[in-house]
Design an enzyme around this catalytic site. Structure first.
Site, PDB file in Angstrom:
ATOM      1  N   ARG A 145       8.669  40.439  34.628  1.00 11.45           N
ATOM      2  CA  ARG A 145       9.557  40.579  35.453  1.00 11.45           C
ATOM      3  C   ARG A 145       9.837  40.445  36.047  1.00 11.45           C
ATOM      4  O   ARG A 145      11.048  41.375  35.564  1.00 11.45           O
ATOM      5  CB  ARG A 145       8.406  38.399  35.473  1.00 11.45           C
ATOM      6  CG  ARG A 145      10.100  38.247  34.671  1.00 11.45           C
ATOM      7  CD  ARG A 145       9.375  36.712  35.217  1.00 11.45           C
ATOM      8  NE  ARG A 145      10.728  36.004  34.222  1.00 11.45           N
ATOM      9  CZ  ARG A 145      12.088  35.145  34.328  1.00 11.45           C
ATOM     10  NH1 ARG A 145      12.310  35.844  34.990  1.00 11.45           N
ATOM     11  NH2 ARG A 145      12.630  34.808  33.949  1.00 11.45           N
ATOM     12  N   GLU A 200      20.568  31.783  16.601  1.00 11.77           N
ATOM     13  CA  GLU A 200      21.640  32.943  16.560  1.00 11.77           C
ATOM     14  C   GLU A 200      23.274  33.024  16.411  1.00 11.77           C
ATOM     15  O   GLU A 200      23.320  31.600  16.950  1.00 11.77           O
ATOM     16  CB  GLU A 200      21.166  33.788  18.507  1.00 11.77           C
ATOM     17  CG  GLU A 200      19.838  34.364  18.598  1.00 11.77           C
ATOM     18  CD  GLU A 200      20.343  35.185  19.889  1.00 11.77           C
ATOM     19  OE1 GLU A 200      18.914  35.359  20.223  1.00 11.77           O
ATOM     20  OE2 GLU A 200      21.072  34.587  20.709  1.00 11.77           O
ATOM     21  N   HIS A 229      23.335  27.393  30.909  1.00 14.62           N
ATOM     22  CA  HIS A 229      22.721  28.614  31.221  1.00 14.62           C
ATOM     23  C   HIS A 229      21.808  28.609  31.932  1.00 14.62           C
ATOM     24  O   HIS A 229      20.549  29.702  32.170  1.00 14.62           O
ATOM     25  CB  HIS A 229      21.610  28.194  29.379  1.00 14.62           C
ATOM     26  CG  HIS A 229      21.940  28.315  28.130  1.00 14.62           C
ATOM     27  ND1 HIS A 229      22.835  29.023  27.159  1.00 14.62           N
ATOM     28  CD2 HIS A 229      22.004  26.805  27.258  1.00 14.62           C
ATOM     29  CE1 HIS A 229      23.669  28.283  26.283  1.00 14.62           C
ATOM     30  NE2 HIS A 229      22.395  27.079  26.427  1.00 14.62           N
ATOM     31  N   LYS A 264      10.435  35.881  21.193  1.00 10.90           N
ATOM     32  CA  LYS A 264      11.903  36.395  20.659  1.00 10.90           C
ATOM     33  C   LYS A 264      12.343  37.050  20.342  1.00 10.90           C
ATOM     34  O   LYS A 264      12.823  37.856  19.704  1.00 10.90           O
ATOM     35  CB  LYS A 264      13.182  35.261  21.907  1.00 10.90           C
ATOM     36  CG  LYS A 264      12.942  35.212  22.646  1.00 10.90           C
ATOM     37  CD  LYS A 264      14.149  34.382  23.306  1.00 10.90           C
ATOM     38  CE  LYS A 264      14.006  34.319  24.741  1.00 10.90           C
ATOM     39  NZ  LYS A 264      13.262  33.930  25.823  1.00 10.90           N
TER      40      LYS A 264
END
Length: 632
Positions: free
Chosen positions: A297, A200, A235, A116
């Site tokens: 994917r 973040e 999440h 990431k």
């Protein structure tokens, strides 16, 4: 086009890929672990190969075993599904080196987007907007905490190799950062073999918007519009839809163009998803949507995109892997109606959403909508894999109609004795905020009390339960040891009313036995070891006589004597407390890993830790007493 395909996966995605392969006349090959020997995907394949023990790290995650199975069966192509090896660049290279067609993203693209932090740096270079945060190499807890303090709380800690909602922790205050970091790193190391993280800024009114992209080996990249996956818990996506509510044409053009730009930046081939986070505090606006990550994917939620476009994304994957161009030009890809998908999880919302495992003695899903599943009645939900057991997908002309139809479909779900979130899904879909499109990723947490509260059995269900359980014990004078007798109204000579004492889902319950009942009404129910089980609105109501044994453990593996019991088999991954520690209510005592998730067992009240019977790394069985807390 290749003539055979091995799916390096299990469950519903393996069955989904097989469906398209069979329609195209392609021979199918399954791989399976010892735990999946009787699984649906094994029986649906033309050929199946055992590749190892139940644990994924000894079977589905072992590239050499998958490749050996492909060679042994003469498979010309490998489709990785999602999860497991689907975003493993080394595996993709090994497949191609073996002369087998890889039905997935190019290894270079997987590497570019797989971490990431590196992906965000690449997107900055490509001109794609990203959220503020820290993506540095210094991974010391002190540096990470310092960066989080500088960004300002709340922050989101994310595994750089993460995906599927795992390896993510929201932290709201500086003093909680190090505990959140340690938990995130443990889960990241367990799930991805890489404990590195990035930080973040956490958006307070976030919407999860993602764009389906598709590229070919001829340099063409198109998008198939957006999806909204904001309805999440921890999440993990719960309900997905396409298109996104509140998305106007200008914002759609901006976000889909950014997605195509991101895919072209890594020379993408195949099906991929660009995920964005949007600040929805003032509606969806192009300048308040930022790149989050790319999944290289096929996504779990791909059916909603297929529904609104009429495209079979798995067929497109096959054709792209065979070197064919994207079948449609961008201007020719339609967007019709509204689609929604609900993920049916084997979990118990009333018991802290703990995963539920065991045999599916009763498994009935609606037959008038699209269902993607990898299990069937008589099958088993294992402790070793993800708890999602089915996806329910609807397609209607409007969002309101789609939500109503999906709520009806979830209400028709009947599963026993494994528990599911079907009733919880119904309440999500019927909530006024959801119907109005007023949702963000915090919706479930903010509305949890209302969403968790089952309405209880209907009066008719209670009456039938009373007749089923009370009728056999009435004597000739109408008396039963299970009944309470009350006078109707306030008249001492009023009609006598009989209330049958029962247990409902483990708690005391009284049901009225009707006067002059000649026969028990027809009802779809089950009889299971003394229980009478009813299904209403997706919820399950198990009635039994009050002397029937009921487990003493409550939510989260807590027993009334202060003992903390394992809610399911699993492995101890952390023991943050020690005997003699003074603890407050809700303080973590021991952390169990099961079904790819961590479950913290916490102190039920203020007290002192009396004993801890297990250490980190120990495997435990369901209902084992892990620790005890003595009241202060």
């Amino acid at each position: 086009m290749f003539k055979s395909v091995l799916v390096a996966n299990r469950g519903e995605i393996a069955c989904r890929v097989f469906r398209t392969a069979k329609r195209m006349g392609i021979r199918t090959v399954a791989v399976y672990s010892e735990a999946d020997a009787d699984a649906l995907h094994v029986r649906e394949a033309d050929e199946a190969v055992l590749i190892g023990p139940a644990a994924a790290r000894e079977s589905y995650l072992v590239a050499d075993k998958v490749l050996a199975a492909a060679r042994a069966t003469g498979s010309e192509a490998i489709h990785p599904g999602y999860g497991f090896l689907s975003e493993n660049a080394e595996f993709a290279e090994a497949v191609m080196a073996a002369g087998i067609v890889w039905i997935g993203a190019p290894p270079a693209s997987i590497r570019a987007m797989g971490l990431k932090d590196a992906a965000k740096k690449l997107m900055v270079e490509a001109g794609v907007p990203v959220t503020p945060g820290y993506m540095g190499e210094d991974q010391s807890p002190e540096r990470l905490k310092s960066e989080a303090d500088a960004i300002g709380y709340p922050v989101l800690i994310k595994a750089v190799a993460g995906g599927g909602g795992k390896g993510m922790r929201r932290v709201d205050a500086s003093e909680a950062f190090l505990d959140g970091l340690a938990s995130c790193q443990r889960e990241a190391a367990s799930s991805f073999g890489d404990d590195r993280v990035l930080i973040e800024k956490y958006i307070l009114s976030p919407r999860h918007i993602e764009v389906q992209v598709f590229g070919d080996s001829h340099g063409e990249v198109v998008h198939l519009y957006e999806r909204d996956c904001s309805l999440q818990r921890r999440h993990q996506k719960v309900i997905e839809e396409a298109p996104a509510p509140g998305m106007d044409a200008a914002t759609r053009e901006a976000v889909t163009s950014a997605a195509v730009k991101a895919a072209k930046a890594v020379n993408y081939v195949g099906a991929g998803t660009i995920e964005f986070i949007a600040d929805a505090s003032d509606g969806l606006k192009a300048d308040r949507i930022w790149f989050m990550e790319m999944n290289t994917r096929l996504q779990v939620e791909h059916p909603v995109t297929e529904s609104i476009t009429g495209v079979d994304l798995v067929e497109w994957q096959f054709r792209a892997a065979a070197g064919e161009p994207v079948p449609l030009k961008q201007a020719d890809i339609p967007m019709n109606g509204w689609a929604m998908e609900a993920r049916l999880y084997a979990e118990d919302p009333a018991n802290g959403f703990l995963p539920s495992i065991g045999k599916l003695d009763h498994f009935v899903l609606p037959d008038d909508i699209r269902i993607d599943t990898g299990v069937e009645q008589g099958g088993e939900v294992s402790q070793f894999y993800d708890p999602m057991i089915a996806k329910l997908i609807v397609h209607e002309t409007s969002r309101e109609a789609a939500a109503a139809r999906l709520a009806d479909a979830c209400g028709e779900v009947e599963v026993w004795p494994v528990m599911t979130n079907a009733g919880f899904l119904v309440r999500c879909l019927e909530h006024s905020r959801f119907i109005a499109g007023d949702v963000d990723t915090g919706f479930i947490a903010s509305e949890e009390e209302a969403l968790l509260k089952a309405p209880g059995p209907s009066e008719r269900a209670s009456t039938v339960a009373a007749m089923r359980l009370g009728a056999p014990d009435f004597d000739d004078d109408g008396w039963s040891p299970w009944a309470i007798y009350r006078n109707a109204g306030f008249r001492l000579n009023g009609a006598r009313r009989r209330e049958i004492r029962l247990s409902l889902n483990g708690s005391p319950f009284s049901a009225v036995y009707p006067e002059n009942a000649d026969e028990i009404p027809d009802w779809t129910d089950l009889v299971d070891e003394g229980r009478w089980v009813f299904f209403e609105g997706g919820d399950v109501y198990a009635f039994e006589r009050p002397n029937y044994s009921v487990s003493g453990a409550g939510a989260g593996g807590l027993s009334s004597d202060g003992s903390l019991r394992a809610p399911m088999p699993g492995k101890i991954v952390a023991v943050p407390a020690k005997p003699g520690d003074t603890v407050t209510k809700g303080q973590p005592i021991i952390v169990l890993e099961a079904m790819k998730m961590e479950h913290a067992l916490t102190a039920p009240f203020e007290g002192v830790v009396g004993e801890i019977g297990f250490a980190v790394g120990d495997q435990v069985t369901a209902d084992a007493v892990l620790a005890r807390v003595e009241a202060a």
